[in-house]
Design an enzyme around this catalytic site. Structure first.
Site, mmCIF file in Angstrom:
data_model
loop_
_atom_site.group_PDB
_atom_site.id
_atom_site.type_symbol
_atom_site.label_atom_id
_atom_site.label_comp_id
_atom_site.label_asym_id
_atom_site.label_seq_id
_atom_site.Cartn_x
_atom_site.Cartn_y
_atom_site.Cartn_z
ATOM 1 N N GLY A 71 42.744 36.183 37.093
ATOM 2 C CA GLY A 71 43.113 37.246 36.180
ATOM 3 C C GLY A 71 42.739 36.963 34.733
ATOM 4 O O GLY A 71 42.321 37.863 34.008
ATOM 5 N N SER A 200 44.607 38.866 40.404
ATOM 6 C CA SER A 200 44.481 37.449 40.763
ATOM 7 C C SER A 200 45.073 37.210 42.138
ATOM 8 O O SER A 200 46.224 37.579 42.397
ATOM 9 C CB SER A 200 45.194 36.590 39.720
ATOM 10 O OG SER A 200 44.878 35.229 39.880
ATOM 11 N N HIS A 202 46.197 34.612 43.800
ATOM 12 C CA HIS A 202 47.327 33.707 44.083
ATOM 13 C C HIS A 202 48.681 34.333 43.774
ATOM 14 O O HIS A 202 49.722 33.738 44.059
ATOM 15 C CB HIS A 202 47.150 32.379 43.344
ATOM 16 C CG HIS A 202 47.389 32.421 41.876
ATOM 17 N ND1 HIS A 202 48.501 31.869 41.283
ATOM 18 C CD2 HIS A 202 46.645 32.929 40.864
ATOM 19 C CE1 HIS A 202 48.430 32.032 39.978
ATOM 20 N NE2 HIS A 202 47.314 32.677 39.704
ATOM 21 N N CYS A 328 52.959 29.613 32.715
ATOM 22 C CA CYS A 328 51.799 29.305 31.883
ATOM 23 C C CYS A 328 52.207 28.527 30.641
ATOM 24 O O CYS A 328 51.381 27.928 29.979
ATOM 25 C CB CYS A 328 51.088 30.595 31.459
ATOM 26 S SG CYS A 328 50.608 31.628 32.852
#
Length: 378
Positions: A71, A200, A202, A328
């Protein structure tokens, strides 16, 4: 010790069927898709079939899907092209976007001296749509709006149809970081005509290191990675064949079982909310994360009445995996930029934890988490 995984917004466990697809492709389809021999052509055929199948989930065309490493790369590809290729001189976003958007916008602002405007938010992180409309109408510059579909920390929904309509009526481009939405909610680009979105694998039980950008037909895209003509010239680099096939399988299973999984996860989340309220006086849910209608069924952001500096660490010692804000930013002492943007300073210092769920979680796991929270906090 038990292992309780409640950090699915950071990444999700890979489904067994997806692992089987990936490992099978590694041994059987190892050719380079750019090679002209049969082995390479077979790999190329599988990649293009995956592209078509992924596009169908969104009522998109295969040539509107560009495979990326995830992403963040998709966001970078789209935003950088907006400024360097599509004539955008004004970017409109919010202070609670993912850093893949925020940091890219700030870099573009420095590099190209573009105008950047931030849409107002209320104390729950809800977008001020009237302010967005004012920003769209304040001058005649070429604009792009970049707002995420589902916030990765507090789970808030964007009224994506309203934003799409505002952008269309004001001749602005619309990009959405849809990483927390794809595989969890339906998205039809013919019904809600976004120009660009990022996804994304995952986040929906697929492999890490692979995702895609949706780029509406008609927008020429220049690569930000150079060295080859892969992805129709939009991205250099040998395609991640096994990752792409794993993503295709994960997305197929996500949408095949969408309603069933949603209802199950909602029950888990609602049970957790009920038990938290019963067990802890003064607990607050950040953003709209308590609401079934205004936030994702997979995310719950909990603010405790005071600061418990070792809470995440102690939960980890009990085998409970969660995040303080987004994963993150794990290890950062700056706190959550999302919560800092919407909460008063005195509330920012209180301990907030993001719990995020999947179909693999159980009521028994929730009971274990509540039991240990009580023990740690008392």
């Amino acid at each position: 010790m038990k292992n309780i995984y409640l950090d699915n917004a950071a990444t999700s466990p890979i489904l067994p069927e997806v692992i089987k697809t990936i490992t099978g492709s590694m041994s059987s389809f190892y050719g380079n898709p750019s090679s002209i021999h049969q082995i390479g052509r077979k790999a190329k055929s599988l990649v293009e079939t995956a592209r078509k199948n992924i596009a169908k989930h969104f009522n998109a065309s295969a040539n509107e899907i560009v495979f990326t490493a995830g992403g963040s790369e998709a966001d970078n590809l789209i935003l950088r092209n907006a400024v360097t290729n599509l004539g955008v001189t004004t970017l409109i976003s919010s202070k609670i976007e993912h850093h893949a958007v925020l940091h890219t916008i700030k870099d573009l602002e420095k590099e190209f001296n573009i105008s950047v405007h931030w849409v107002d938010l209320d104390e729950n992180g809800i977008l001020n749509y009237e302010h967005l409309e004012q920003l769209l109408q304040q001058d005649t510059s070429k604009k792009m709006v970049s707002l995420m579909y589902v916030n990765n920390e507090i789970g808030n929904f964007l009224d994506i149809e309203k934003v799409s309509n505002l952008c269309t009526s004001n001749n602005a481009l619309f990009h959405s970081d849809a990483v927390q939405a794809i595989g969890h909610f339906n998205m039809n680009v013919k019904e809600v005509p976004v120009d660009f979105f990022a996804a994304s694998a995952h986040k929906f039980h697929g492999p890490k290191g692979v995702g895609f950008a949706y780029i509406k037909k008609g927008f020429g895209i220049y690569p930000i990675l150079h060295g080859g003509e892969q992805e129709r010239g939009a991205r250099a680099g040998t395609e991640n064949v096994h990752g792409i096939l794993g993503m295709e399988k994960a997305l197929e299973l996500a949408y095949l079982n969408l309603k069933e999984d949603e209802e199950y996860i909602k029950k888990i989340k609602n049970y957790f909310i009920k038990e938290l309220k019963k067990s802890f006086e003064g607990i607050i849910f950040n953003g709209c994360s308590e609401s079934e209608n205004k936030s994702s069924y997979a995310i719950l952001n909990v603010r405790f009445p005071k600061e418990y500096s070792m809470l995440l660490f102690n939960l980890d010692l009990k085998g409970i995996a969660v995040s303080g804000g987004s994963a993150c930013q794990s290890g950062s002492n700056k706190g959550s930029h999302v919560l800092n943007a919407i909460l008063p300073e005195k509330e920012q210092n209180k301990t907030s934890i993001r719990f995020s769920f999947s179909k693999f979680n159980t009521v028994e796991e929730i009971d274990y988490v509540i039991k240990n929270l009580k023990q740690i906090i008392k």
